[in-house]
Design an enzyme around this catalytic site. Structure first.
Site, PDB file in Angstrom:
ATOM      1  N   GLU B 289       0.891  -1.119   0.167  1.00 22.16           N
ATOM      2  CA  GLU B 289      -0.100   0.072  -0.066  1.00 22.16           C
ATOM      3  C   GLU B 289       0.848   1.106   0.203  1.00 22.16           C
ATOM      4  O   GLU B 289       0.686   2.215  -0.652  1.00 22.16           O
ATOM      5  CB  GLU B 289      -0.989   0.121   1.150  1.00 22.16           C
ATOM      6  CG  GLU B 289      -2.131   0.662   1.235  1.00 22.16           C
ATOM      7  CD  GLU B 289      -2.980   0.848   2.468  1.00 22.16           C
ATOM      8  OE1 GLU B 289      -2.539  -0.011   3.383  1.00 22.16           O
ATOM      9  OE2 GLU B 289      -3.928   1.874   2.679  1.00 22.16           O
ATOM     10  N   CYS B 312      -1.281  -0.640  13.075  1.00 24.36           N
ATOM     11  CA  CYS B 312      -1.144  -1.944  13.753  1.00 24.36           C
ATOM     12  C   CYS B 312      -1.432  -1.732  15.231  1.00 24.36           C
ATOM     13  O   CYS B 312      -1.891  -2.539  16.007  1.00 24.36           O
ATOM     14  CB  CYS B 312       0.352  -2.365  13.873  1.00 24.36           C
ATOM     15  SG  CYS B 312       1.188  -2.763  12.382  1.00 24.36           S
ATOM     16  N   SER B 332      -2.865   3.451   6.784  1.00 28.22           N
ATOM     17  CA  SER B 332      -3.104   2.346   6.133  1.00 28.22           C
ATOM     18  C   SER B 332      -4.300   1.602   6.297  1.00 28.22           C
ATOM     19  O   SER B 332      -4.638   1.597   7.753  1.00 28.22           O
ATOM     20  CB  SER B 332      -1.837   1.497   6.449  1.00 28.22           C
ATOM     21  OG  SER B 332      -1.821   0.151   5.929  1.00 28.22           O
ATOM     22  N   LYS B 371      -5.723  -4.470  22.714  1.00 26.67           N
ATOM     23  CA  LYS B 371      -6.204  -5.439  21.864  1.00 26.67           C
ATOM     24  C   LYS B 371      -7.511  -6.209  22.382  1.00 26.67           C
ATOM     25  O   LYS B 371      -8.167  -7.136  21.396  1.00 26.67           O
ATOM     26  CB  LYS B 371      -4.919  -6.484  21.737  1.00 26.67           C
ATOM     27  CG  LYS B 371      -3.575  -6.019  21.071  1.00 26.67           C
ATOM     28  CD  LYS B 371      -3.965  -6.180  19.652  1.00 26.67           C
ATOM     29  CE  LYS B 371      -2.695  -5.210  18.898  1.00 26.67           C
ATOM     30  NZ  LYS B 371      -2.885  -5.197  17.502  1.00 26.67           N
ATOM     31  N   GLU B 374     -10.012  -4.607  20.611  1.00 21.54           N
ATOM     32  CA  GLU B 374      -9.733  -4.508  19.270  1.00 21.54           C
ATOM     33  C   GLU B 374     -10.589  -5.933  18.814  1.00 21.54           C
ATOM     34  O   GLU B 374     -11.434  -5.611  17.729  1.00 21.54           O
ATOM     35  CB  GLU B 374      -8.543  -4.621  18.665  1.00 21.54           C
ATOM     36  CG  GLU B 374      -8.376  -4.651  17.032  1.00 21.54           C
ATOM     37  CD  GLU B 374      -6.645  -4.837  16.756  1.00 21.54           C
ATOM     38  OE1 GLU B 374      -6.228  -5.410  17.337  1.00 21.54           O
ATOM     39  OE2 GLU B 374      -6.217  -4.076  15.745  1.00 21.54           O
ATOM     40  N   GLU B 379     -16.299  -4.821  12.901  1.00 18.12           N
ATOM     41  CA  GLU B 379     -15.782  -5.136  11.748  1.00 18.12           C
ATOM     42  C   GLU B 379     -15.152  -6.351  11.703  1.00 18.12           C
ATOM     43  O   GLU B 379     -14.843  -7.036  10.808  1.00 18.12           O
ATOM     44  CB  GLU B 379     -14.713  -4.092  11.285  1.00 18.12           C
ATOM     45  CG  GLU B 379     -14.899  -2.702  11.563  1.00 18.12           C
ATOM     46  CD  GLU B 379     -14.744  -2.167  12.771  1.00 18.12           C
ATOM     47  OE1 GLU B 379     -15.469  -2.482  13.924  1.00 18.12           O
ATOM     48  OE2 GLU B 379     -13.656  -1.560  13.221  1.00 18.12           O
ATOM     49  N   CYS B 516       5.073  -1.847  21.858  1.00 19.67           N
ATOM     50  CA  CYS B 516       4.510  -2.922  22.398  1.00 19.67           C
ATOM     51  C   CYS B 516       5.345  -3.510  23.570  1.00 19.67           C
ATOM     52  O   CYS B 516       4.512  -3.985  24.541  1.00 19.67           O
ATOM     53  CB  CYS B 516       4.101  -3.805  21.398  1.00 19.67           C
ATOM     54  SG  CYS B 516       3.570  -3.298  20.090  1.00 19.67           S
TER      55      CYS B 516
END
Lengths: 159, 587
Positions: B289, B312, B332, B371, B374, B379, B516
């Site tokens: 991308e 990310c 992205s 996370k 997430e 979605e 992270c």
């Protein structure tokens, strides 16, 4: 807590207030003061607009509003009654005066009458201890108030 | 710099002007206890509200005891850090804090990790004299998919507020109300899910008590493992292996990849896979991308959206959805490695194994609390079945291993399963700030130039400074790269782009300090930021030891495209590996 659905003119007034303090977050307390004078209280919607305008978090604005007892998120009556419960007023019978207001208006401290005419609050020392017990209605000061005078004082507000 | 001579506990100390008593004492090995004070040196984060008064010391000639964390040394100061007056004052302060703190240490999820508990032990508190049987302040509990707020355990140190407002600039939390009613809360005392909270969890990472804790799905994982009808697979994020060992007493920076795999296999996971595999896949999609956008730009397309932002980090995604809704077309569209893994597992691996989607349970072990949020985003759920079923943190995995009576240190080193366990060094460095973009550069360079990289280490992209910039020469085409970690730095970078101050092709952002590796699900650093540095070094060590260090060379990634996806950014890849963003604007 009650919220207010803001109209364009409301938002403009808030922006004007903020602008008059150059949108400086350091002047948050003064801005909240002016906004409360304008709206009578500081509902959620007003706080959100102020936060956005000053580019600070609404959590911070809410933190300040809830810290200072002067700020309120509940609409006040047309005539806001504040009974001083400072030491001097208290020992001279302020509590009995508050009880009488509660009885006459049938509301609790912090409440508003159904017709929106009166609201009742207590506060700590207005610096007029010589006149204890002191009651403020709007900006008018009543000194050496006795429970027996309460009805008469209320009746003098006819609007 | 002007120096000042002082005396602490009869020791002569010379310190620079502006040094606090606490720092001066630390210099000569005197460890004054603190609660509200927070100092993450390597990250330039210091907060000293001087609110808790645990750190008081006696300064000769001064009437009151002084809070050492926020009192600066003056010439000739004579300080006593542990005489009877000081000790009594400290004890009283602590007892007063404890008098309004629930006594549930036996069952508290922060037990053993709690600074308040440690301090009570250290100071030998055996009873609380302050007003017995007195009423305690209570507050409702707030559960979000990522973290829990139990304000009864809050001691109003306000570290969370500092992190949330000053470091992350999220502004979800503030101290509200006063006196006994005082509490740290979102605006209007809403639930966290309704606030601008990004679930980065850094407030949890600095909370000295059990007031802010992760939402824990470990029990659900155990139940799935015990269900014979389910195939349960696990993916582990790169940062986990660099920190998990700390929970078992190993030195920070010890890599425990093999033991972690062995432990997970022993826990009963049918397959132990690696999020690093999905990180390699992310690079294929995100790198393609990036190159697509750059080559359009170079051909003179004025409408192309640059810079491309990495996507990310789920807390970062939440952050830009909340604060930069006008820039939603810049990041992205590539999903995060956790979600790419989930999607490939549920759509490809199920086919490979002949397992029904609903019978495959995907568990992720993450250094991250966001996370947890997430994997529950709509979605990423198909017909009520999420791509990733449960996300547990590094700390939660550690306690799971402990509860299953494993001697972690004695476990053999085992390898990940295939095909979703094979990864390159590029996937590993996803765990540290600068790593995602370095991984992308390794692949994008070779694809763009058609040449082989002689050296895959782009040290100019590494480091722990909050904002970094570098230009990489793509064989004559300079590619400008920006990197930020911690959301406050991300905001600075984004505002700079918006105002036209910066001009980048690509930007990597991670929400947590150090990336992270400093995530809120990691073993707690208790203010020692050298731990984060050690983890970062461990990640680069693992990368340098890998045979393959470029994502596009991962044989299983090549196979995945050949057998299933076609090519990067194919229609199938778009459907399974990309996402879109939503305007939040809850503020």
């Amino acid at each position: 807590m009650s919220n207010l659905k803001l109209q364009e003119c409301h938002i403009k007034s808030i922006h004007d207030i903020c602008d008059s303090y150059k949108n400086d977050p350091g002047d948050l307390i003064k801005i909240l003061h002016s906004a409360q004078t304008h709206f009578g209280y500081l509902p959620e919607s007003v706080q959100r607009v102020i936060a956005k305008r000053l580019k600070i978090s609404v959590a911070k604005v809410y933190g300040v509003v809830t810290f200072y007892s002067f700020f309120t998120m509940t609409p006040k009556g047309r005539h806001a009654i504040s009974v001083c419960m400072g030491t001097a007023c208290y020992v001279r019978g302020a509590e009995k005066v508050v009880d009488e207001f509660k009885k006459q208006l049938n509301i609790k401290v912090g409440g508003v009458t159904e017709d929106g005419k009166f609201s009742l609050d207590s506060l700590r020392c207005v610096g007029a201890c010589g006149l204890a017990p002191v009651v403020l209605i709007g900006e008018k000061v009543y000194g050496r108030v006795e429970p027996g005078q309460v009805k008469e004082i209320l009746d003098s507000y006819t609007d | 710099m002007e120096n000042i001579k002082i005396k602490i506990d009869n020791i002569d100390v010379e310190v620079a002007k502006g040094t606090t008593i606490y720092q001066a004492a630390k210099k000569v090995g005197i460890d004054i206890p603190v609660l509200c004070y927070l100092n993450l040196e390597h990250l330039n984060i210091e907060s000293r509200p001087g609110g808790c008064r645990i750190c008081v010391v006696e300064v000769e000639g001064r009437r009151n005891l002084a809070p050492s964390c926020s009192t600066e040394c003056t010439p000739g100061m004579v300080i006593n850090t542990h005489n009877l007056r000081v000790m009594n004052a400290r004890k009283t302060v602590l007892e007063l804090i404890l008098s309004d703190h629930p006594k549930e240490c036996l069952t508290c999820s922060s037990s053993g990790q709690c600074d308040l508990q440690t301090l009570s032990q250290k100071m030998g508190i055996r009873e609380i004299h302050a007003v017995e049987h007195a009423e305690m302040s209570t507050y409702r509990k707030d559960f979000s998919p990522a973290l829990k707020r139990d304000m009864d355990k809050c001691i109003m140190c306000r570290r969370c507020e500092t992190i949330c407002n000053e470091v992350q600039t999220v502004g979800a939390l503030s101290a509200v109300n006063r006196g006994f009613m005082a509490v740290v809360a979102p605006a209007f005392e809403q639930d966290l899910v309704d606030s601008p909270c990004t679930f980065c969890g850094q407030c949890v990472a600095v909370c000295p008590t059990g007031a802010l804790t992760p939402y824990d799905d470990t029990q659900k994982v155990l139940r799935a493992l015990a269900d014979p009808t389910k195939t349960v697979i696990v993916q582990t994020a790169p940062a986990v292996r660099a920190a998990l060992g700390e929970e078992f007493g190993l030195e920070p920076g010890t890599l425990v990849t093999g033991k972690m795999v062995a432990a997970l296999r022993s826990l009963g996971f049918d397959k132990v896979f690696d999020t690093d595999f999905a990180a390699d896949l992310t690079i294929m999609e995100e790198g393609t991308e990036l190159l697509g956008r750059i080559s359009k730009f170079l051909k003179g397309d004025k409408d192309v959206k640059l810079p491309i932002l990495t996507s990310c980090c789920p807390a970062w995604v939440n952050f830009f959805e909340e604060y930069y809704p006008c820039m939603l077309d810049i990041p992205s569209t590539a999903r995060s490695p956790q979600q790419m893994f989930g999607s490939i597992a549920k759509n490809y691996y199920t086919q490979l194994m002949g397992v029904k989607r609903e019978d495959l349970v995907v568990v992720s072990v993450m250094p991250c609390l966001a996370k947890k949020y997430e994997c529950q985003r709509e979605e990423f759920i198909t017909d009520g079945n999420p791509d990733v079923d449960f996300s547990i943190s590094t700390r939660e995995l550690a306690s799971l291993i402990k509860s299953c009576n494993m001697n972690f240190d004695k476990l053999p080193d085992e390898d990940f399963d295939n095909p979703l366990g094979e990864s390159t060094g590029a996937g590993v460095i996803f765990g540290v700030t600068g790593g995602v973009i370095e991984a992308a550069v390794r692949t994008a360079y070779e694809i763009h130039t058609g040449k082989k990289l002689n050296k895959v280490d782009f040290t100019e992209l590494r480091g722990l400074e909050g904002i970094r910039m570098a230009t990489i020469d793509f064989d004559g085409t300079p590619i400008h790269i920006g990197i930020a970690h911690q959301l406050g730095n991300a905001r600075k970078l984004l505002d700079g782009i918006r105002s036209g101050m910066y001009n980048f092709h690509a930007i990597e952002i991670m929400a947590c300090p150090g990336g992270c590796i400093g995530g809120a699900g990691q073993p707690l650093h208790h203010g020692d930021s050298s731990i984060i540095k050690a983890r970062s070094e461990a990640i680069y060590r693992e990368d340098s030891q890998k045979k393959l260090r470029k994502s596009h060379e991962n044989p299983y990634i090549i196979k995945l495209y050949e057998e299933f996806l076609g090519h990067p950014m194919s229609e199938k890849a778009h459907h399974l590996l990309h996402t879109h963003y939503f305007e939040k604007d809850k503020i």
